[in-house]
Design a protein around this motif. Structure first.
Motif, mmCIF file in Angstrom:
data_model
loop_
_atom_site.group_PDB
_atom_site.id
_atom_site.type_symbol
_atom_site.label_atom_id
_atom_site.label_comp_id
_atom_site.label_asym_id
_atom_site.label_seq_id
_atom_site.Cartn_x
_atom_site.Cartn_y
_atom_site.Cartn_z
ATOM 1 N N LEU A 129 0.173 -2.281 3.200
ATOM 2 C CA LEU A 129 -0.673 -2.593 4.350
ATOM 3 C C LEU A 129 -1.133 -4.045 4.223
ATOM 4 C CD1 LEU A 129 -2.857 0.641 4.302
ATOM 5 C CD2 LEU A 129 -1.305 -0.028 6.164
ATOM 6 N N GLU A 130 -0.675 -4.900 5.104
ATOM 7 C CA GLU A 130 -1.034 -6.315 5.021
ATOM 8 C C GLU A 130 -2.525 -6.547 5.198
ATOM 9 O OE1 GLU A 130 1.480 -8.583 7.647
ATOM 10 O OE2 GLU A 130 3.285 -7.646 6.836
ATOM 11 N N SER A 131 -3.198 -5.672 5.915
ATOM 12 C CA SER A 131 -4.629 -5.814 6.172
ATOM 13 C C SER A 131 -5.488 -5.433 4.972
ATOM 14 C CB SER A 131 -5.031 -4.932 7.357
ATOM 15 O OG SER A 131 -4.773 -3.562 7.049
ATOM 16 N N LEU A 132 -4.970 -4.581 4.087
ATOM 17 C CA LEU A 132 -5.791 -4.045 2.989
ATOM 18 C C LEU A 132 -6.144 -5.135 1.988
ATOM 19 C CD1 LEU A 132 -7.090 -1.437 1.893
ATOM 20 C CD2 LEU A 132 -5.036 -1.145 0.483
ATOM 21 N N GLN A 133 -7.442 -5.296 1.737
ATOM 22 C CA GLN A 133 -7.931 -6.298 0.796
ATOM 23 C C GLN A 133 -8.565 -5.684 -0.448
ATOM 24 O OE1 GLN A 133 -7.414 -9.709 1.283
ATOM 25 N NE2 GLN A 133 -6.101 -8.786 2.836
ATOM 26 N N THR A 134 -9.111 -4.484 -0.321
ATOM 27 C CA THR A 134 -9.797 -3.849 -1.442
ATOM 28 C C THR A 134 -9.476 -2.360 -1.479
ATOM 29 O OG1 THR A 134 -11.624 -5.429 -1.282
ATOM 30 C CG2 THR A 134 -12.057 -3.412 -2.511
ATOM 31 N N TYR A 135 -9.163 -1.880 -2.695
ATOM 32 C CA TYR A 135 -8.871 -0.457 -2.927
ATOM 33 C C TYR A 135 -9.720 -0.007 -4.102
ATOM 34 C CZ TYR A 135 -6.001 3.746 -3.898
ATOM 35 O OH TYR A 135 -5.552 5.026 -4.096
ATOM 36 N N TRP A 136 -10.550 1.013 -3.861
ATOM 37 C CA TRP A 136 -11.401 1.552 -4.916
ATOM 38 C C TRP A 136 -10.911 2.936 -5.317
ATOM 39 C CZ3 TRP A 136 -17.281 0.852 -3.486
ATOM 40 C CH2 TRP A 136 -17.626 -0.502 -3.565
ATOM 41 N N LEU A 137 -10.893 3.167 -6.622
ATOM 42 C CA LEU A 137 -10.658 4.494 -7.186
ATOM 43 C C LEU A 137 -11.956 4.893 -7.868
ATOM 44 C CD1 LEU A 137 -7.103 3.835 -8.573
ATOM 45 C CD2 LEU A 137 -7.701 5.383 -6.713
ATOM 46 N N ILE A 138 -12.635 5.886 -7.299
ATOM 47 C CA ILE A 138 -13.968 6.282 -7.753
ATOM 48 C C ILE A 138 -13.863 7.604 -8.496
ATOM 49 C CG2 ILE A 138 -16.319 6.808 -7.033
ATOM 50 C CD1 ILE A 138 -15.766 5.159 -4.482
ATOM 51 N N ASP A 139 -14.296 7.609 -9.726
ATOM 52 C CA ASP A 139 -14.234 8.817 -10.547
ATOM 53 C C ASP A 139 -15.329 9.779 -10.106
ATOM 54 O OD1 ASP A 139 -14.115 10.711 -12.699
ATOM 55 O OD2 ASP A 139 -13.176 9.154 -13.916
ATOM 56 N N SER A 140 -14.969 11.031 -9.902
ATOM 57 C CA SER A 140 -15.963 12.034 -9.494
ATOM 58 C C SER A 140 -16.466 12.843 -10.688
ATOM 59 C CB SER A 140 -15.367 12.972 -8.431
ATOM 60 O OG SER A 140 -14.288 13.697 -8.969
ATOM 61 N N ARG A 141 -15.995 12.516 -11.911
ATOM 62 C CA ARG A 141 -16.414 13.251 -13.109
ATOM 63 C C ARG A 141 -17.356 12.459 -13.994
ATOM 64 N NH1 ARG A 141 -10.353 13.788 -14.515
ATOM 65 N NH2 ARG A 141 -10.591 11.847 -13.417
ATOM 66 N N LYS A 142 -17.410 11.138 -13.767
ATOM 67 C CA LYS A 142 -18.316 10.256 -14.510
ATOM 68 C C LYS A 142 -18.511 8.995 -13.686
ATOM 69 C CE LYS A 142 -14.608 7.971 -16.983
ATOM 70 N NZ LYS A 142 -13.973 7.662 -18.199
ATOM 71 N N SER A 144 -17.802 5.711 -12.811
ATOM 72 C CA SER A 144 -16.732 4.746 -13.084
ATOM 73 C C SER A 144 -15.974 4.453 -11.797
ATOM 74 C CB SER A 144 -15.773 5.315 -14.132
ATOM 75 O OG SER A 144 -14.681 4.440 -14.334
ATOM 76 N N VAL A 145 -15.805 3.163 -11.520
ATOM 77 C CA VAL A 145 -15.047 2.737 -10.336
ATOM 78 C C VAL A 145 -14.076 1.640 -10.754
ATOM 79 C CG1 VAL A 145 -15.167 1.718 -8.025
ATOM 80 C CG2 VAL A 145 -16.982 3.259 -8.795
ATOM 81 N N ASP A 146 -12.821 1.816 -10.384
ATOM 82 C CA ASP A 146 -11.817 0.767 -10.536
ATOM 83 C C ASP A 146 -11.661 0.101 -9.178
ATOM 84 O OD1 ASP A 146 -11.362 1.300 -13.203
ATOM 85 O OD2 ASP A 146 -9.575 2.507 -12.842
ATOM 86 N N CYS A 147 -11.976 -1.185 -9.125
ATOM 87 C CA CYS A 147 -11.909 -1.949 -7.883
ATOM 88 C C CYS A 147 -10.712 -2.892 -7.940
ATOM 89 C CB CYS A 147 -13.180 -2.767 -7.681
ATOM 90 S SG CYS A 147 -14.665 -1.788 -7.577
#
Length: 191
Positions: A129-142, A144-147
């Motif tokens: 996606l050419e528009s996508l600038q930021t993707y977050w993976l948010i942990d639901s067990r602790k 922690s966010v990977d940005c």
């Protein structure tokens, strides 16, 4: 003759027609379709917190936040996904009520059953996606966010956050919050 075990790919049109009357949400990737799994309390609470923060922060802008029931079409990957949270600022997306094609931000809540796919094949598709600038993976067990943020060289830079007082950022939207605000009222499952 086709064997019972053989999967037949379906077209995008067939997928969209089926989704319009489906009892459960399904994602689509290159002719394959699979049902979405249920979410935990933590998963839903984090998504709600992020959606609320985005809604409040984006008031008066051309950007709009959506949560889990809005599809994203990644045309180059022949895919439709239901991200947990997305933001689009593109006027072309306002006219399409069924799916969005120009998100600037996408967040997925990680769970044991989806983490590998969210980090791998899904992120690979989203990067198209050419528009996508930021993707977050948010942990639901602790906490922690990977940005992942797209650089000017079209590379993806990772910054991880794990401390409650750290500030998470969405540079393309000029937004930031303490990490703990994403996890407000979240009760983590005891192992």
């Amino acid at each position: 003759m086709v064997s019972a075990a053989e999967k037949l790919p379906i077209t995008v049109e067939e997928y969209l027609q089926g989704e319009a009357s489906a009892e459960y949400k399904h994602e689509y990737l290159n002719g394959e379709v699979w049902a979405m799994v249920g979410a935990t309390d933590a998963h839903v609470t984090i998504a709600m917190n992020l959606g609320f923060l985005l809604k409040q922060s984006l008031k008066g802008t051309p950007c709009r936040a959506y949560i889990s029931d809005m599809k994203v079409n990644v045309e180059k990957a022949n895919a439709f996904f239901y991200p947990d949270v997305l933001v689009t600022c593109n006027s072309k997306d306002r006219d399409n009520t069924l799916f969005k094609q120009h998100p600037v931000f996408i967040a997925e809540m990680l769970s044991p059953s989806t983490e590998a796919f969210d980090r791998g094949q899904k992120f690979s598709a989203y990067r198209q996606l050419e528009s996508l600038q930021t993707y977050w993976l948010i942990d639901s067990r602790k906490m922690s966010v990977d940005c992942f943020n797209r650089t000017d060289n079209n590379e993806w830079l990772l910054h991880g956050y794990e401390k409650a007082e750290e500030i998470v950022r969405i540079p393309a939207l000029d937004l930031e919050w303490p990490l703990q605000s994403l996890y407000e009222e979240v009760l983590f499952a005891q192992s």
